[in-house]
Design a protein around this motif. Sequence first.
Motif, PDB file in Angstrom:
ATOM      1  N   ARG A  13      33.029  43.800  46.689  1.00  0.00           N
ATOM      2  CA  ARG A  13      33.697  43.214  45.534  1.00  0.00           C
ATOM      3  C   ARG A  13      32.688  42.416  44.715  1.00  0.00           C
ATOM      4  O   ARG A  13      31.840  41.718  45.258  1.00  0.00           O
ATOM      5  CB  ARG A  13      34.827  42.294  45.969  1.00  0.00           C
ATOM      6  N   LYS A  14      32.822  42.532  43.395  1.00  0.00           N
ATOM      7  CA  LYS A  14      31.961  41.737  42.534  1.00  0.00           C
ATOM      8  C   LYS A  14      32.478  40.301  42.490  1.00  0.00           C
ATOM      9  O   LYS A  14      33.659  40.041  42.686  1.00  0.00           O
ATOM     10  CB  LYS A  14      31.946  42.344  41.129  1.00  0.00           C
TER      11      LYS A  14
ATOM     12  N   ALA B  78      34.031  37.020  41.409  1.00  0.00           N
ATOM     13  CA  ALA B  78      35.047  36.702  40.401  1.00  0.00           C
ATOM     14  C   ALA B  78      34.621  35.504  39.571  1.00  0.00           C
ATOM     15  O   ALA B  78      33.950  34.591  40.053  1.00  0.00           O
ATOM     16  CB  ALA B  78      36.372  36.417  41.081  1.00  0.00           C
TER      17      ALA B  78
ATOM     18  N   SER C  61      43.785  44.597  38.403  1.00  0.00           N
ATOM     19  CA  SER C  61      42.486  44.264  38.993  1.00  0.00           C
ATOM     20  C   SER C  61      41.390  45.195  38.470  1.00  0.00           C
ATOM     21  O   SER C  61      40.266  44.772  38.205  1.00  0.00           O
ATOM     22  CB  SER C  61      42.559  44.352  40.519  1.00  0.00           C
TER      23      SER C  61
ATOM     24  N   ASN D  69      36.674  40.310  37.133  1.00  0.00           N
ATOM     25  CA  ASN D  69      36.700  40.737  38.544  1.00  0.00           C
ATOM     26  C   ASN D  69      37.612  39.885  39.418  1.00  0.00           C
ATOM     27  O   ASN D  69      37.346  39.664  40.598  1.00  0.00           O
ATOM     28  CB  ASN D  69      35.282  40.713  39.136  1.00  0.00           C
ATOM     29  N   ARG D  70      38.690  39.411  38.832  1.00  0.00           N
ATOM     30  CA  ARG D  70      39.613  38.569  39.594  1.00  0.00           C
ATOM     31  C   ARG D  70      40.524  39.433  40.469  1.00  0.00           C
ATOM     32  O   ARG D  70      41.018  40.479  40.022  1.00  0.00           O
ATOM     33  CB  ARG D  70      40.445  37.693  38.648  1.00  0.00           C
TER      34      ARG D  70
END
Length: 466
Positions: free
Chosen positions: A363-364, A366, A415, A421-422
């Motif tokens: 994941r990037k 947030a 998303s 990127n939340r």
Amino acid sequence: MNMKTFKLGGVHPAANKLSDKAPVVVAAIPAEVAIPMAQNLGAPSKAVVQKGDKVKVGTVIGEPGGFLSSYVHSSVSGTVTKVDVVPDATGKKVPAVFIKVEGDEWEESIDRTPELKKDIALDKQQIIDKVKEMGIVGMGGATFPTQVKLTPPPAFKPEVVIINAVECEPYLTSDHSLMLAHAEEILVGVEILKKAMGVQKAIIGIEANKPDAIALMEEKAKAYPGTTVQPLKLKYPQGGEKQLINACIGKEVPSGGLPIATGALVQNVGTAFAVYEAVQKNKPLFERIVTVTGKSLAKPSNFLARVGTPLADLIEAAGGLPKDTGKVISGGPMMGKAMPAVESYMVKGCSGILIMPNEEARRKEASPCIRCAKCVNACPMGLSPYILAKYSQKNILDKAEEERVYDCIECGSCSFSCPANRPLLDWIRQGKGKVMGILRARAAEAKAKADAAKAAAEAKQEPAKA
């Protein structure tokens, strides 16, 4: 080609249909299977066999554990070694029947001949009973017991059967390969569903990135009056029940309402095929086509696999787990569930196994919400995901309910579209779960009060009757 799509929201993730040209390969039968008893939406099934019992392919090993439940059948022949627990795709422990494989002997009642059987001998109620007996559930992932869906509340009048052959989830190709291999069986299955619902019309929705399936199904459908194929523009989540209804017949499911309120009954294309096999061949649902895929995988594949097969065996058959594996997902990347380990087993609702490389699985980081409203534009349900996420994160559940968090279909479009990127869906899913619990408790309390009032009224009338 007259293509349609749903009106509200939607996104366009890369298709990555790496296995769309891969033929369906019959997976090897393992030395032992573990067949979970939790394979449907609702109550788990109850095991009706014990250690030492002999079973054949198609033998009932689990009975419904409630109204929303289904029969489970053995996918192999052999000896039951134990009834224990296994981890499902999310790691949760569920009851399962372990069977040591000894040959491949099928129940004699199953018609194993390849000939197409078009004439439907059963009446409406007999079809529904047979579907229940054969353990058919929704094959698109929701695994709703099909016999329940075929008996809608009396207040709703069915008008059309819509077949979900969209397969809009990236990477997955199991439905596509099924249509190419069994087009006519699917169409007979559609006729059975039409008969069960008492309707004359059916629409098969297929996205435009499957031109070979569209052409084949259109050609075959000419012999089935009332059944048409509707090509659809590429847009996710078009395979969502409410979105597909809107795309095919232009109607909207009311907030908090049932899809059947539009007059449409939606069934997955895999369910239509399973219904054909159940009604015409007396074959229980104990195997299905599953896609095993990923950018680093040696052989992205479509397997016809028996329920209870270790998922690790299917991954090995597709070339083995790549060294750069970062995440293994049951299902597709948008709505699938990340698996804590591959020590899980094939179930009726497993449409695919996606192996993501480490680089894409991370994941990037947030960052704060910039109020760009991209998530609002993407939401196919007309919700405000950034607001729902905020209320869910802060546990402000009354506000989350006001904002219709219960209407979220958990497609992940919010998303996917968020430039910050939340993890919007993660928060919304938590809030939705809590709100749905509140709504269920509220409904139960209202029912209890109504029952108490009815009982009190009846008690008052007793002396008068006497």
